[in-house]
Design an enzyme around this catalytic site. Structure first.
Site, PDB file in Angstrom:
ATOM      1  N   TYR A 191      12.780 -59.127  -0.926  1.00 25.96           N
ATOM      2  CA  TYR A 191      11.612 -58.689  -1.698  1.00 25.96           C
ATOM      3  C   TYR A 191      10.553 -59.784  -1.777  1.00 25.96           C
ATOM      4  O   TYR A 191       9.861 -59.930  -2.779  1.00 25.96           O
ATOM      5  CB  TYR A 191      12.042 -58.215  -3.099  1.00 25.96           C
ATOM      6  CG  TYR A 191      13.139 -57.162  -3.040  1.00 25.96           C
ATOM      7  CD1 TYR A 191      12.862 -55.892  -2.558  1.00 25.96           C
ATOM      8  CD2 TYR A 191      14.447 -57.456  -3.417  1.00 25.96           C
ATOM      9  CE1 TYR A 191      13.864 -54.927  -2.467  1.00 25.96           C
ATOM     10  CE2 TYR A 191      15.456 -56.500  -3.323  1.00 25.96           C
ATOM     11  CZ  TYR A 191      15.151 -55.252  -2.856  1.00 25.96           C
ATOM     12  OH  TYR A 191      16.146 -54.303  -2.756  1.00 25.96           O
ATOM     13  N   CYS A 198      -7.294 -65.298  -7.755  1.00 28.83           N
ATOM     14  CA  CYS A 198      -8.140 -65.318  -8.961  1.00 28.83           C
ATOM     15  C   CYS A 198      -7.522 -64.512 -10.087  1.00 28.83           C
ATOM     16  O   CYS A 198      -8.093 -63.500 -10.528  1.00 28.83           O
ATOM     17  CB  CYS A 198      -9.506 -64.763  -8.598  1.00 28.83           C
ATOM     18  SG  CYS A 198     -10.139 -65.538  -7.128  1.00 28.83           S
ATOM     19  N   GLU A 199      -6.346 -64.906 -10.524  1.00 31.08           N
ATOM     20  CA  GLU A 199      -5.677 -64.238 -11.634  1.00 31.08           C
ATOM     21  C   GLU A 199      -4.787 -65.266 -12.309  1.00 31.08           C
ATOM     22  O   GLU A 199      -4.105 -66.044 -11.632  1.00 31.08           O
ATOM     23  CB  GLU A 199      -4.737 -63.134 -11.123  1.00 31.08           C
ATOM     24  CG  GLU A 199      -5.400 -62.108 -10.276  1.00 31.08           C
ATOM     25  CD  GLU A 199      -4.903 -60.700 -10.566  1.00 31.08           C
ATOM     26  OE1 GLU A 199      -4.257 -60.479 -11.606  1.00 31.08           O
ATOM     27  OE2 GLU A 199      -5.198 -59.839  -9.730  1.00 31.08           O
ATOM     28  N   ARG A 204       7.361 -61.750  -6.876  1.00 30.38           N
ATOM     29  CA  ARG A 204       8.444 -61.584  -7.857  1.00 30.38           C
ATOM     30  C   ARG A 204       8.192 -62.366  -9.156  1.00 30.38           C
ATOM     31  O   ARG A 204       8.406 -61.830 -10.227  1.00 30.38           O
ATOM     32  CB  ARG A 204       9.803 -61.952  -7.253  1.00 30.38           C
ATOM     33  CG  ARG A 204      10.180 -61.117  -6.021  1.00 30.38           C
ATOM     34  CD  ARG A 204      11.637 -61.262  -5.604  1.00 30.38           C
ATOM     35  NE  ARG A 204      12.520 -60.615  -6.545  1.00 30.38           N
ATOM     36  CZ  ARG A 204      13.243 -61.228  -7.451  1.00 30.38           C
ATOM     37  NH1 ARG A 204      13.214 -62.547  -7.524  1.00 30.38           N
ATOM     38  NH2 ARG A 204      14.000 -60.561  -8.272  1.00 30.38           N
ATOM     39  N   GLY A 206      22.552 -53.111  -5.113  1.00 31.59           N
ATOM     40  CA  GLY A 206      22.535 -53.617  -6.481  1.00 31.59           C
ATOM     41  C   GLY A 206      23.255 -54.926  -6.721  1.00 31.59           C
ATOM     42  O   GLY A 206      23.118 -55.511  -7.793  1.00 31.59           O
ATOM     43  N   GLU A 254      24.723 -49.944   0.393  1.00 32.92           N
ATOM     44  CA  GLU A 254      23.302 -50.155   0.700  1.00 32.92           C
ATOM     45  C   GLU A 254      22.806 -51.484   0.159  1.00 32.92           C
ATOM     46  O   GLU A 254      21.877 -51.527  -0.661  1.00 32.92           O
ATOM     47  CB  GLU A 254      22.457 -49.031   0.081  1.00 32.92           C
ATOM     48  CG  GLU A 254      22.788 -47.641   0.562  1.00 32.92           C
ATOM     49  CD  GLU A 254      22.001 -46.568  -0.203  1.00 32.92           C
ATOM     50  OE1 GLU A 254      21.215 -46.905  -1.102  1.00 32.92           O
ATOM     51  OE2 GLU A 254      22.192 -45.392   0.106  1.00 32.92           O
ATOM     52  N   PRO A 255      23.400 -52.573   0.570  1.00 29.54           N
ATOM     53  CA  PRO A 255      22.957 -53.857   0.029  1.00 29.54           C
ATOM     54  C   PRO A 255      21.607 -54.256   0.607  1.00 29.54           C
ATOM     55  O   PRO A 255      21.337 -54.033   1.787  1.00 29.54           O
ATOM     56  CB  PRO A 255      24.036 -54.822   0.530  1.00 29.54           C
ATOM     57  CG  PRO A 255      24.457 -54.228   1.838  1.00 29.54           C
ATOM     58  CD  PRO A 255      24.396 -52.736   1.647  1.00 29.54           C
ATOM     59  N   GLY A 256      20.762 -54.796  -0.236  1.00 27.33           N
ATOM     60  CA  GLY A 256      19.521 -55.384   0.248  1.00 27.33           C
ATOM     61  C   GLY A 256      19.577 -56.859  -0.082  1.00 27.33           C
ATOM     62  O   GLY A 256      19.902 -57.716   0.742  1.00 27.33           O
ATOM     63  N   ARG A 257      19.342 -57.151  -1.353  1.00 28.50           N
ATOM     64  CA  ARG A 257      19.272 -58.527  -1.846  1.00 28.50           C
ATOM     65  C   ARG A 257      20.490 -59.375  -1.458  1.00 28.50           C
ATOM     66  O   ARG A 257      20.350 -60.512  -1.025  1.00 28.50           O
ATOM     67  CB  ARG A 257      19.164 -58.486  -3.365  1.00 28.50           C
ATOM     68  CG  ARG A 257      18.857 -59.824  -4.006  1.00 28.50           C
ATOM     69  CD  ARG A 257      18.938 -59.717  -5.522  1.00 28.50           C
ATOM     70  NE  ARG A 257      18.368 -58.525  -6.073  1.00 28.50           N
ATOM     71  CZ  ARG A 257      17.131 -58.420  -6.547  1.00 28.50           C
ATOM     72  NH1 ARG A 257      16.340 -59.457  -6.542  1.00 28.50           N
ATOM     73  NH2 ARG A 257      16.689 -57.276  -7.042  1.00 28.50           N
TER      74      ARG A 257
END
Ligand code: LLP
Length: 400
Positions: A355, A326-327, A297, A224, A258-261
């Site tokens: 991510y 195509c969006e 993101r 987090g 539990e770090p990710g970012r």
């Protein structure tokens, strides 16, 4: 960074990760918890490239996995099972069985039903499953609603009362062994007080359990930690640690992180090339060869990623940076001041290490980009660009 040379050799788009910075981040985080026993379990959902995992494993990182595939990734790079934990609200019997057979450190349980299933699997395998329970402390993490997870309206974890009941059940089961407690209240937190509040609440539970002779060894505070994407003031790691350490006064537990970012976000870039500039009656568009399938993101969360044109100079004007999908939701930036560009110019999307690739897709039958690592001053390829052959490999045998 000589992006031109990299483009010549690898073409664009590509992801580039600065491994030395990631190592530094890892060591900084470890350092602020040095007063206690701690174990980092990198949340590999942020970026699960095998070479990245291998590099972190060499630093003695553990790994937080949320699927059988992620456990397999960790095992593939030689991580010891006792450095692997499994989280997630929807683990299947097959995944639980795989986790137990692999003898991972513990499973973070997210519901009573899951506990009963795990008990059944453990009974079937005739072993004792080490468990931790993910508590939902009903604390508002004050982040984007899609990545906020610690309120009772979110699907994650169990309420404190139910957790207590589950621990008592597990203690009396022949096939379950409570070893830890877990919470994760949200991602990209720029204010740590909600985590600290959660830590206090959960530490109280650990004390109550101790009185009932349930001694937990791991106090897993999830991930987090927020990072600055748009010059926001970043909170201090030291403060993060102090609040958690304070909550644990009087408890002899190993802190699980539990770090990710935090470990990877700022150390990754998505490098692409300008294809066209297009000016409509209303807008200037810079059309590039990367798109929302490479980095979703911005489209998904309206997330801001800094963009630079390392070789362009001159006046800037407002534009949208868009891809070829195509969006209308396919954009990397909206209303951004950028220099004039021409076809072939290099454009770098910053802070894309977390991510980014891990959430990429093949939408519009686009091949995912290659990934490069910069380590000790040397660049190396760590995932090759996908080919059409890769993409159709699982379909072509079924043609009539
Ligand atoms: N532990 C658990 C149980 C998690 O669910 C997560 C992230 C983490 C750890 C790592 O959180 P971090 O340290 O990275 O904040 N795709 C979103 C982020 C989703 C986070 C999901 N869970 C984004 O691009 O912002």
């Amino acid at each position: 960074m000589d992006y031109r040379k990299l483009k010549q050799e690898f073409k664009t788009p590509f992801y580039l990760y600065h491994f030395d910075e990631i190592k530094e981040n890892f060591l900084k985080l470890k350092q602020v918890f040095k007063a206690r026993k701690s174990q980092i379990f990198y949340a590999m959902k942020a970026n699960s490239n095998l070479s990245l995992l291998q590099m972190l494993a060499k630093l003695d990182s553990g790994f937080d996995c949320v699927s059988m595939g992620e456990i397999q990734r960790a095992l593939k790079v030689g991580v010891k099972p006792y450095k692997i934990i499994l989280s997630g609200v929807a683990k299947t019997r097959e995944e639980l069985e795989f986790a137990l057979k692999s003898d991972i450190l513990y499973v973070n349980l997210e519901s009573e039903a899951e506990m009963l299933l795990l008990e059944d699997v453990a009974k079937f395998l005739n072993l004792k499953a080490r468990i931790s329970i993910r508590v939902n402390p009903n604390v508002d993490a004050k982040t984007h609603p899609y990545i906020s997870t610690g309120l009772h309206e979110n699907k994650f974890g169990v309420e404190l009362d139910l957790a207590r009941k589950m621990y008592l059940y597990a203690k009396n089961s022949h096939f379950l062994e409570p070893v830890g407690v877990h919470f994760h209240i949200g991602s990209q937190l720029m204010d740590f007080s909600p985590i600290h509040e959660a830590a206090q609440l959960v530490a109280q539970l650990v004390k109550e359990l101790k009185a009932l002779k349930i001694e937990l060894k791991f106090f897993d505070v999830g991930g987090g930690l927020g990072v600055s994407y748009e010059n926001e003031k970043e909170p201090h790691l030291y403060d993060y640690a102090q609040g958690i350490l304070a909550a644990l006064n009087g408890l002899d537990v190993t802190i699980g992180l539990e770090p990710g970012r935090f470990l990877v976000a700022k150390s990754g870039e998505l490098v692409c090339s300008v294809l066209y500039e297009k000016i409509t009656a209303k807008k200037r568009f810079v059309i590039v060869d990367a798109a929302m399938n490479d980095l979703m993101r911005p489209s998904l969360y309206n997330a801001y990623h800094e963009i630079i044109l390392p070789y362009n100079q001159g006046e800037k004007s407002l534009c949208d940076v868009v891809g070829g999908i195509c969006e209308s939701g396919d954009f990397l930036a909206k209303q951004r001041e950028l220099e004039q560009t021409k076809s072939g110019d290099i454009l770098v999307v910053k802070n894309a290490g977390a991510y980014g690739f891990s959430m990429s897709s093949n939408y519009n039958t686009r091949m995912r980009p290659c990934e490069l690592a910069l380590e000790n001053g040397k660049i190396r390829l760590i995932r090759q660009r996908e080919s059409f052959k890769d993409l159709i490999a699982l379909e072509e045998n079924f043609l009539n």
